[in-house]
Design an enzyme around this catalytic site. Sequence first.
Site, PDB file in Angstrom:
ATOM      1  CE  LYS A 161      -3.357  -8.201   5.219  1.00  0.00           C
ATOM      2  NZ  LYS A 161      -4.205  -7.173   5.508  1.00  0.00           N
ATOM      3  N   GLY A 200      -2.867  -5.352  -5.767  1.00  0.00           N
ATOM      4  CA  GLY A 200      -2.379  -4.410  -4.810  1.00  0.00           C
ATOM      5  C   GLY A 200      -1.186  -3.326  -5.402  1.00  0.00           C
ATOM      6  CB  SER A 201       1.140  -1.026  -3.890  1.00  0.00           C
ATOM      7  OG  SER A 201       1.877  -1.823  -2.962  1.00  0.00           O
ATOM      8  N   GLY A 214       5.027  -1.957  -5.258  1.00  0.00           N
ATOM      9  CA  GLY A 214       6.034  -2.260  -4.066  1.00  0.00           C
ATOM     10  C   GLY A 214       5.868  -3.255  -3.226  1.00  0.00           C
ATOM     11  CD  GLU A 272      -4.260  -5.167 -11.492  1.00  0.00           C
ATOM     12  OE1 GLU A 272      -3.636  -4.071 -11.434  1.00  0.00           O
ATOM     13  OE2 GLU A 272      -5.400  -5.324 -10.980  1.00  0.00           O
ATOM     14  CB  CYS A 329      -5.834  -1.182 -11.384  1.00  0.00           C
ATOM     15  SG  CYS A 329      -5.927  -2.036  -9.740  1.00  0.00           S
TER      16      CYS A 329
END
Length: 544
Positions: free
Chosen positions: A213, A266-267, A269, A294, A328
């Site tokens: 995805k 991604g993030s 959270g 990461e 990042c």
Amino acid sequence: MLKGFFNVPTPVNETVLSYAPGSKERSLLKAALQEARSKQIDVPMYIGGKEIRTDKKVAIRPPHDHQHILGYYSQGDKSHVEAAIKSALAAKADWERLPWEQRAAIFLKAADLIAGPYRYKINAATMLGQSKNAFQAEIDAACELIDFLRFNVKYMCEIYEQQPPVSPRGAWNRVEQRPLEGFVFALTPFNFTAIAGNLPTSAAMMGNVVVWKPSNTQIYSANVLIEIFREAGLPDGVINLVYVSGPDAGEVIFKHRDFAGIHFTGSTGVFQDIWKTIGNNIHAYKSYPRIVGETGGKDFILVHGSADVEAANAAIVRGAFEYQGQKCSAASRVYIAKSVWPQLKELMLRDLASIKMGPTEDFSNFVNAVIDEKSFDKLTSFIDAAKKDSKVEIIAGGKYDKSKGYFIEPTVIVAQDPKYVTMCEELFGPVLTLFVYEDNDFDKTLEIIDTTSDYALTGAVLAQDRYVLEKVTYALRNAAGNFYINDKCTGAVVGQQPFGGARGSGTNDKAGSMINLLRWVSPRTIKETFDPPKDYRYPFLEQE
């Protein structure tokens, strides 16, 4: 060549093309951009080798020209996630039994396709869909992805080559590296086409099957990637590409008995929520899933009083504002010795005044648009707050406009407090905050750097004093997984600086190294005895 049986080409890093005026690559890339902009494409999902379209079409728009439509993608739902898992598991037996040479050949061919006939198409897709300039697209979508594919084949062979050093006479000890039992979920970000290509292929290379995805804002170039993989000979069902919401994907995948692992960028959270969900569902899985991620960063540059000021300036401007700070690894907080600040400030303001901002199709633009309106609104809210705060000063930038595209000027904030909000919180955009420290407070500043952020992704120090470099390298050993001396804090190269961070920045499994590929296999040790004993009795049992 590698030693022994594992006879694959030794990889070298792909040469970065310059796209200088008059160059062949510049004209070819401009032609690819023009071709891509001249039409609207219909982007399907790919499940079990079939192109899947739905009635729900979502427009794909360049962030720097959001009135233009590049095409539409078909948005899926939970049923498509279920179909992708089913197709992946159906393909698993044949794929994992395929000899490693055959898997390697597919991905080496994909690398050659990107280096050759697809180079300008994938670069143009990245420039238009993700608003990267020509050079940023070249080092990402072309060179880094080529490097990932070629070096990962080398690492795969080295993993298979690792065998027990001793087999006693009469026996043979060996290790078999098996793919994980089940399927791997690859959840990829918008900011690097190379990461979007690497996360599913690194797991697939080791014999795993994948549900992939991508970020919605990277689907335009993801469509080119799957085209390349299919042309390279990737069998149907090995990598299944779906465009669904995060909750829909998670609802199906993280409850599935055959979920074997996640490869994520991604993030923080989102990653922590995924980890929590996996933990809550751990009883349902066939095996303990591999969790590789990461995540975020609040990356720093430290400028010592002994630094080369011109080098420090280049490191800051490039590190903070290349690709609009949406890396990042991008510099987000900088600590500058008071003794060098006046000269450094003059150089920085000079260079920032020369930066052009605009669409990627104009190669004279160094800065382009941020990825979408949500990011634009978040970043500009911090800029507006800084304008009203007497404790900070905006010395460059501060202007923005989203009427045509999501443009934000490279913005530099000088804070009196090293714990000011933009020194601490991840912003992910072209907003840099500086803190000027007293030279005598250097040790205190090291402590501030180490304790300000929960992240530990990248960092850099600029200094000419070797004792200072040694002190900083040790004092900040846990503050950055990728650490740079007299350089910017971005630009990790596959095979040279494997990438990843600890603390809140991820599991530090180092994409671009063997370490990462080891996460996608499960070893089995095998001992074969050629002349086994036929009596249970040991010599000590014999009577004297």
